[in-house]
Design a protein around this motif. Structure first.
Motif, PDB file in Angstrom:
ATOM      1  N   GLY A 194     -70.970-124.292  37.771  1.00  0.00           N
ATOM      2  CA  GLY A 194     -69.473-124.905  37.960  1.00  0.00           C
ATOM      3  C   GLY A 194     -69.431-126.335  37.621  1.00  0.00           C
ATOM      4  N   ALA A 195     -68.101-126.764  37.765  1.00  0.00           N
ATOM      5  CA  ALA A 195     -68.132-128.217  37.395  1.00  0.00           C
ATOM      6  C   ALA A 195     -68.953-129.142  38.290  1.00  0.00           C
ATOM      7  CB  ALA A 195     -66.788-128.660  37.434  1.00  0.00           C
ATOM      8  N   ALA A 196     -69.017-128.990  39.642  1.00  0.00           N
ATOM      9  CA  ALA A 196     -69.727-130.004  40.371  1.00  0.00           C
ATOM     10  C   ALA A 196     -71.408-130.013  40.119  1.00  0.00           C
ATOM     11  CB  ALA A 196     -69.465-129.761  41.891  1.00  0.00           C
ATOM     12  N   THR A 197     -71.744-128.784  39.997  1.00  0.00           N
ATOM     13  CA  THR A 197     -73.154-128.594  39.589  1.00  0.00           C
ATOM     14  C   THR A 197     -73.549-129.369  38.125  1.00  0.00           C
ATOM     15  OG1 THR A 197     -73.506-126.648  40.693  1.00  0.00           O
ATOM     16  CG2 THR A 197     -75.108-126.953  39.067  1.00  0.00           C
ATOM     17  N   TRP A 198     -72.583-129.126  37.098  1.00  0.00           N
ATOM     18  CA  TRP A 198     -72.724-129.578  35.714  1.00  0.00           C
ATOM     19  C   TRP A 198     -72.795-131.277  36.063  1.00  0.00           C
ATOM     20  CZ3 TRP A 198     -74.859-128.849  31.405  1.00  0.00           C
ATOM     21  CH2 TRP A 198     -74.509-129.590  30.242  1.00  0.00           C
ATOM     22  N   ASP A 199     -71.724-131.704  36.830  1.00  0.00           N
ATOM     23  CA  ASP A 199     -71.521-133.295  36.845  1.00  0.00           C
ATOM     24  C   ASP A 199     -72.794-133.853  37.769  1.00  0.00           C
ATOM     25  OD1 ASP A 199     -69.307-133.105  35.365  1.00  0.00           O
ATOM     26  OD2 ASP A 199     -67.863-133.107  37.046  1.00  0.00           O
ATOM     27  N   SER A 200     -73.184-133.289  38.701  1.00  0.00           N
ATOM     28  CA  SER A 200     -74.529-133.494  39.103  1.00  0.00           C
ATOM     29  C   SER A 200     -75.709-133.727  38.234  1.00  0.00           C
ATOM     30  CB  SER A 200     -74.987-132.820  40.295  1.00  0.00           C
ATOM     31  OG  SER A 200     -73.833-132.759  41.355  1.00  0.00           O
ATOM     32  N   LEU A 201     -75.824-132.687  37.486  1.00  0.00           N
ATOM     33  CA  LEU A 201     -77.011-132.736  36.173  1.00  0.00           C
ATOM     34  C   LEU A 201     -76.722-133.666  35.711  1.00  0.00           C
ATOM     35  CD1 LEU A 201     -77.474-129.003  35.069  1.00  0.00           C
ATOM     36  CD2 LEU A 201     -78.983-130.514  36.098  1.00  0.00           C
ATOM     37  N   VAL A 202     -75.539-134.010  34.913  1.00  0.00           N
ATOM     38  CA  VAL A 202     -75.291-135.169  33.976  1.00  0.00           C
ATOM     39  C   VAL A 202     -75.482-136.516  34.801  1.00  0.00           C
ATOM     40  CG1 VAL A 202     -73.502-136.305  32.650  1.00  0.00           C
ATOM     41  CG2 VAL A 202     -73.454-133.884  32.806  1.00  0.00           C
ATOM     42  N   ALA A 203     -75.191-136.621  36.140  1.00  0.00           N
ATOM     43  CA  ALA A 203     -75.498-137.832  36.647  1.00  0.00           C
ATOM     44  C   ALA A 203     -76.954-137.869  37.153  1.00  0.00           C
ATOM     45  CB  ALA A 203     -74.717-137.883  38.123  1.00  0.00           C
ATOM     46  N   GLY A 204     -77.689-136.955  37.089  1.00  0.00           N
ATOM     47  CA  GLY A 204     -79.061-137.074  37.394  1.00  0.00           C
ATOM     48  C   GLY A 204     -79.379-137.098  38.884  1.00  0.00           C
ATOM     49  N   SER A 205     -78.316-136.435  39.642  1.00  0.00           N
ATOM     50  CA  SER A 205     -78.557-136.261  41.011  1.00  0.00           C
ATOM     51  C   SER A 205     -78.636-134.939  41.461  1.00  0.00           C
ATOM     52  CB  SER A 205     -77.463-136.738  41.734  1.00  0.00           C
ATOM     53  OG  SER A 205     -76.163-136.291  41.124  1.00  0.00           O
ATOM     54  N   LEU A 206     -78.963-133.993  40.601  1.00  0.00           N
ATOM     55  CA  LEU A 206     -78.998-132.809  41.308  1.00  0.00           C
ATOM     56  C   LEU A 206     -80.430-132.354  41.336  1.00  0.00           C
ATOM     57  CD1 LEU A 206     -77.409-129.867  41.706  1.00  0.00           C
ATOM     58  CD2 LEU A 206     -78.210-129.161  39.394  1.00  0.00           C
ATOM     59  N   GLY A 207     -80.820-131.867  42.499  1.00  0.00           N
ATOM     60  CA  GLY A 207     -82.396-131.292  42.586  1.00  0.00           C
ATOM     61  C   GLY A 207     -82.428-130.744  44.060  1.00  0.00           C
ATOM     62  N   ALA A 208     -83.616-129.737  44.056  1.00  0.00           N
ATOM     63  CA  ALA A 208     -83.556-129.362  45.520  1.00  0.00           C
ATOM     64  C   ALA A 208     -84.618-130.267  46.409  1.00  0.00           C
ATOM     65  CB  ALA A 208     -84.278-128.020  45.543  1.00  0.00           C
ATOM     66  N   ALA A 209     -84.279-129.998  47.463  1.00  0.00           N
ATOM     67  CA  ALA A 209     -85.154-130.944  48.422  1.00  0.00           C
ATOM     68  C   ALA A 209     -86.825-130.719  48.062  1.00  0.00           C
ATOM     69  CB  ALA A 209     -84.866-130.875  49.976  1.00  0.00           C
ATOM     70  N   GLY A 210     -87.327-132.098  48.056  1.00  0.00           N
ATOM     71  CA  GLY A 210     -88.853-131.826  47.717  1.00  0.00           C
ATOM     72  C   GLY A 210     -89.200-131.415  46.380  1.00  0.00           C
ATOM     73  N   GLU A 211     -88.238-131.146  45.743  1.00  0.00           N
ATOM     74  CA  GLU A 211     -88.552-130.781  43.919  1.00  0.00           C
ATOM     75  C   GLU A 211     -88.303-131.743  43.180  1.00  0.00           C
ATOM     76  OE1 GLU A 211     -90.244-128.087  43.174  1.00  0.00           O
ATOM     77  OE2 GLU A 211     -90.225-127.026  44.967  1.00  0.00           O
ATOM     78  N   GLY A 212     -87.470-132.801  43.547  1.00  0.00           N
ATOM     79  CA  GLY A 212     -87.102-134.083  42.740  1.00  0.00           C
ATOM     80  C   GLY A 212     -86.032-133.555  41.809  1.00  0.00           C
ATOM     81  N   PRO A 213     -85.284-134.402  41.156  1.00  0.00           N
ATOM     82  CA  PRO A 213     -84.050-134.280  40.398  1.00  0.00           C
ATOM     83  C   PRO A 213     -84.570-133.928  39.107  1.00  0.00           C
ATOM     84  CG  PRO A 213     -84.616-136.764  40.290  1.00  0.00           C
ATOM     85  CD  PRO A 213     -85.583-136.000  41.218  1.00  0.00           C
ATOM     86  N   TRP A 214     -83.587-133.279  38.466  1.00  0.00           N
ATOM     87  CA  TRP A 214     -83.686-132.654  37.157  1.00  0.00           C
ATOM     88  C   TRP A 214     -83.240-133.752  36.173  1.00  0.00           C
ATOM     89  CZ3 TRP A 214     -85.482-127.842  36.227  1.00  0.00           C
ATOM     90  CH2 TRP A 214     -85.380-126.891  37.056  1.00  0.00           C
ATOM     91  N   SER A 215     -83.932-133.608  34.962  1.00  0.00           N
ATOM     92  CA  SER A 215     -83.463-134.548  33.829  1.00  0.00           C
ATOM     93  C   SER A 215     -82.816-133.518  32.746  1.00  0.00           C
ATOM     94  CB  SER A 215     -84.715-135.013  33.115  1.00  0.00           C
ATOM     95  OG  SER A 215     -85.503-135.915  33.905  1.00  0.00           O
TER      96      SER A 215
END
Ligand SMILES: [Zn+2]
Length: 432
Positions: A194-215
């Motif tokens: 979805g758009a929100a998930t993708w936008d968070s990925l692009v922004a570098g802010s997506l990641g599960a608690a304790g796992e760290g953000p995705w690059s």
């Protein structure tokens, strides 16, 4: 015969337990797919990809309730095509040891979620990743990582994959590019959560608690650069293309292999695999990596022999690259490497080299299984049935038992994790 529990306990006790596991799946590839690729191999060294591997067996792939019957298989072509597995039931058997019905990802026939191989490996402290030539939400990479009753629930599957413990997720499905790699005017976020998930990925802010953000990486040069030097801890890689790296590109779809120019803007499966290896090899506890040549199956559904051979060749190159990458790191001796398929697709038939597809669907044909490294000695004992043409074979659930054993878990362990909703946001894409 199933000997899951005994085998798992044996491996869990430390008998030749591999530190790392790499499972390479050529989706839809039977024996003749490999043979066709060998005959069209542009690089003569590639003809020897699996020569010298200590384990060269066959594997049967029936879903829950099915069986493989060697006598019927070679007497009745219609039997071969009747009620085959899909990729969802197959990846479930291959990575959990539990048979299920078609359409389900790591969910048993009663509807109960199973612990996925990626979850079991993560629980053992290992890093985990998936790499594929098709969207990462497709059945094979998804069923390795998450449980879901509906393999078509792409939005939910993407959110589960990106919200769990995986450390590498790479596959097609870029929202802003089409199958030719051309920029689109309107985005399609259906394969990336979805758009929100993708936008968070692009922004570098997506990641599960304790796992760290995705690059997030998308450009081919970024995939190539990831193969060496310091790497981010968690990487999502989505090349600028919609459904497949190369198989769905334009040009004459029935042309001879390698006749149509490739899309040079996307990485090869080998480049993606080497990048994934460089991320995962940082973990002192080891890693478990799934690499899928997903579009071998797509080309076979569509009877595109040239494209199928290209996809098989890309897959074989990825296997070679992984072996070389492991060797370079001194990890070959502690890594179980398994190359196989989830099922045959297309009922490919001889005589060689003029192979023809007899169906546009999956079949019950046996598939090859090549293996090397610690733990690979288990397979010969499990291959206790014999096919008159392909020789000794094991069942895909027995492969699952070996892999679960390598995680140090016990087969049948139930997951407490949530599974996806049944039916909502179901895709209308192909059902490979
Ligand atoms: Zn398929």
């Amino acid at each position: 015969m199933f000997t899951h529990l005994a085998l798992s306990l044996c491996l869990a006790a430390g008998a030749a337990a591999p530190r790392n596991v790499v499972l390479l799946i050529a989706d839809g590839a039977g024996f003749l797919h490999y043979e066709a690729a060998r005959l069209h191999e542009p690089d003569p060294t590639g003809l020897q990809v699996y020569d010298g591997w200590p384990v060269r067996l066959a594997m049967c792939t029936p879903p829950d309730g099915g069986t493989y019957d060697p006598e019927q298989m070679w007497r009745d072509p219609a039997w071969c095509d009747r009620d085959p597995t899909d990729s969802a039931a197959a990846i479930t058997a291959m990575t959990t040891g539990v048979k299920t019905v078609n359409g389900r990802l790591a969910v048993d026939p009663r509807g109960e979620p199973l612990v996925t191989l990626a979850q079991a490996m993560a629980a053992a402290g290992k890093s985990t990743g998936v790499v594929t030539t098709v969207p990462f939400v497709h059945a094979t990479p998804a069923g390795f990582a998450v449980s879901c009753r509906d393999r078509g629930a792409y939005l939910e599957i993407a959110r589960l994959m990106l919200g769990g413990e995986l450390d590498v997720v790479m596959g097609a499905g870029h929202p802003w590019y089409d199958d030719e790699g051309r920029r689109c005017d309107v985005a399609d976020y259906s394969r990336v959560g979805g758009a929100a998930t993708w936008d968070s990925l692009v922004a570098g802010s997506l990641g599960a608690a304790g796992e760290g953000p995705w690059s997030l990486i998308t450009a081919r040069g970024q995939f190539q650069a990831l193969a060496r030097g310091p790497a981010p801890r968690r990487v999502v890689g989505v090349p600028p293309v919609r459904e497949t790296l190369q198989e769905q590109r334009g040009g004459d779809l029935l042309a001879a292999p390698f006749a149509v120019p490739r899309n040079e803007a996307v990485p090869t499966l080998a480049e993606m695999a080497l990048g994934a290896l460089n991320v995962l090899d940082e973990d002192p506890d080891g890693f478990c990596l799934l690499i899928e040549g997903g579009a071998v199956d797509w080309a076979s559904h569509d009877g595109r022999a040239g494209r199928m051979i290209e996809e098989m060749t890309d897959f074989n190159r990825a296997v070679e690259a992984v072996i070389a990458g492991l060797d370079e790191r001194g990890l070959l001796g502690e890594t179980l490497v398994v190359v196989t398929a989830d099922h045959e697709c297309g009922h490919l038939a001889g005589p060689v080299p003029a192979h023809v597809f007899l169906t546009g669907d999956h079949t019950n044909s046996l598939v090859p299984l090549f293996a090397r490294g610690p733990g690979s000695g288990s397979f010969a004992a499990l291959a206790d049935d014999t096919d008159p043409v392909r020789g000794p074979y094991l069942d895909n659930g027995e492969l699952g038992a070996v892999l679960v054993g390598a995680a140090g878990s016990v087969v049948g362990l139930r997951s407490s994790r949530t599974d996806g909703p049944a039916g909502s946001n179901t895709n209308t894409g192909r059902d490979d």
